[in-house]
Design an enzyme around this catalytic site. Structure first.
Site, PDB file in Angstrom:
ATOM      1  N   HIS A 123     -35.889 -40.207 -36.973  1.00  0.00           N
ATOM      2  CA  HIS A 123     -35.704 -40.476 -35.554  1.00  0.00           C
ATOM      3  C   HIS A 123     -36.203 -41.876 -35.200  1.00  0.00           C
ATOM      4  CE1 HIS A 123     -35.388 -40.071 -31.335  1.00  0.00           C
ATOM      5  NE2 HIS A 123     -36.433 -39.295 -31.076  1.00  0.00           N
ATOM      6  N   CYS A 145     -33.374 -35.128 -25.898  1.00  0.00           N
ATOM      7  CA  CYS A 145     -34.450 -35.249 -24.919  1.00  0.00           C
ATOM      8  C   CYS A 145     -34.999 -36.668 -24.973  1.00  0.00           C
ATOM      9  CB  CYS A 145     -35.540 -34.225 -25.184  1.00  0.00           C
ATOM     10  SG  CYS A 145     -36.382 -34.415 -26.774  1.00  0.00           S
ATOM     11  N   GLY A 148     -38.546 -39.068 -23.813  1.00  0.00           N
ATOM     12  CA  GLY A 148     -39.896 -39.118 -23.318  1.00  0.00           C
ATOM     13  C   GLY A 148     -39.962 -39.538 -21.860  1.00  0.00           C
ATOM     14  N   CYS A 153     -36.117 -42.723 -26.116  1.00  0.00           N
ATOM     15  CA  CYS A 153     -35.465 -42.027 -27.237  1.00  0.00           C
ATOM     16  C   CYS A 153     -33.948 -41.933 -27.071  1.00  0.00           C
ATOM     17  CB  CYS A 153     -36.014 -40.613 -27.400  1.00  0.00           C
ATOM     18  SG  CYS A 153     -37.737 -40.400 -26.992  1.00  0.00           S
TER      19      CYS A 153
END
Length: 396
Positions: free
Chosen positions: A353, A383, A385, A94
């Site tokens: 996203h 953040c 993953g 991400c």
């Protein structure tokens, strides 16, 4: 002897409108999406000789479909840049788009590049299914296809089970840890949609979002202007039967691309433009994978310390909204941050996203907001993953 690092400037930042899964951009290949933002970025700086670009770095979280074989290099060629311009694709899931920006900024700071392009791309709609090769030839039984759209697949059995739970279940853990209720999450999600809709109506994105050739999409496709707390409350939990996370208070699956132009002082002269902002500091951190959503807490603390910036001096903050529970938990853990300056033009719950593009989107958003203000410091963080996080501080 190591010379003092050079100042790194963000000269410009563009992105496509973000499309819904299976929506307006689903018919566009990811390499074409990436080529489009590269071309748009260069068209906005007509004095720049494209041959002066030292490198193009693009983030991508999948790499299993049409973006295989180094999508950054493919985008360079498809955009019509000189074949002498190289390209590399980076993957920090991400955070891939921000990772690309950080790597490009590092190259400029160290003198390895004077002008660089960084960004990211993802088509979650076009992510393929993959078939694992069998351990033995000529299997007689049916074989399983795995979707590469999002999350774990082909998991190593040596990984602890708690590390490999679905992302939504991880967000439920984070929300429970900080007591983030369903009602609070839905209120946060509603604000994301309203802020995004207002920003588009006010023209805040006119200087940042560029069209996709051949597609009739004038703004982010996932924004729900008419949603309400009642509508959000009616949605069923998406991951746990008694959970709080729904399709309405989580970021959706999306398609899109983003790109930034970075330069040192010499590069600025060649481009002939005033920069949007300067890169002040960057940080990367890790955390237990099942609590990945809390990753930005340590990353933000680290980057603010490196930049010697007080939390209450930040003009704007872009905190990627993977889930409302996750973003709210980060803010609860960082009470010195002002929630009033977080995602003022909407966040990923409304905007979307597309994994590889999001880190570059929020970085570019901070740069544009600082340029509009004329001065100040801004923070971008997200953040990642499997338990990581990135953060950076920009100033003008």
């Amino acid at each position: 002897m190591i010379e003092r690092p050079r100042d790194v400037y963000i000269v410009d930042a563009v992105r496509t409108p973000f499309g819904r899964y299976g929506g307006a951009l689903s018919g566009v290949r990811p390499d074409d999406l990436a080529a489009g933002v590269l071309r748009a970025l260069l068209d906005r700086s007509p004095d720049l000789d494209p041959a002066r670009i030292d490198d193009v770095l693009l983030g991508n979280a999948n790499g299993a479909g049409e973006e295989n074989r180094n999508v950054a290099r493919m985008a360079v060629l498809l955009a019509g840049l000189p074949v002498s311009v190289p390209g590399a694709t980076v993957n920090r899931l991400c955070g891939s788009g921000m990772e690309a920006v950080i790597q490009a900024a590092r190259a400029v700071a160290l003198g390895d590049a004077s002008i660089a392009v960084a960004g990211g791309v993802e088509s979650m709609s076009r992510a393929p299914w993959v078939l694992q090769k069998p351990e033995r030839a000529f299997p007689a039984k049916d074989q399983q296809l795995h979707s590469t759209t999002l999350g774990w697949r082909l998991v190593n059995p040596r990984m602890p089970r708690e590390w490999t739970i679905p992302l939504g279940e991880s967000a439920e853990l984070v929300g429970a840890k900080y007591g983030i209720t369903r009602a609070v999450q839905d209120t946060f999600a509603l604000a994301s949609h309203r802020n995004a809709a207002r920003a588009w109506a006010d023209g805040a994105y006119e200087g940042e979002v560029v069209p996709v050739e051949g597609v009739n999409l004038s703004r982010d496709e996932g924004i729900r202007d008419n949603t309400s707390l009642e509508a959000l409350a009616a949605l069923k939990p998406a991951f746990l039967s008694d959970g709080t996370i729904t399709a309405g208070n989580a970021s959706p699956l999306n398609d899109g691309a983003s790109a930034l132009l970075l330069a040192d002082e010499e590069g600025l002269a060649a481009i002939g433009r005033e920069p949007l902002a300067r890169v002040r500091a960057v940080a990367v951190t890790g955390i237990e994978p099942q609590y990945f959503g809390l990753g930005p807490v340590d990353a933000i603390r680290k980057v603010l310390a490196k930049a010697a910036v007080a939390p209450d001096s930040l003009h704007t903050i872009e905190l990627n909204e993977a889930y409302a529970a996750q973003a709210l938990a980060c803010l609860a853990a960082l009470p010195a941050l002002d929630p009033g300056v977080v995602n003022p033009r909407g966040g990923a719950i409304a905007i979307g996203h597309p994994l590889g593009a999001s880190g570059a989107r929020i970085t570019g958003a901070v740069a544009h907001q600082l340029a509009a203000a004329g001065t100040g410091k801004g923070l971008a963080a997200l953040c990642i993953g499997v338990g990581q996080a990135l953060a950076l501080v920009l100033e003008r």
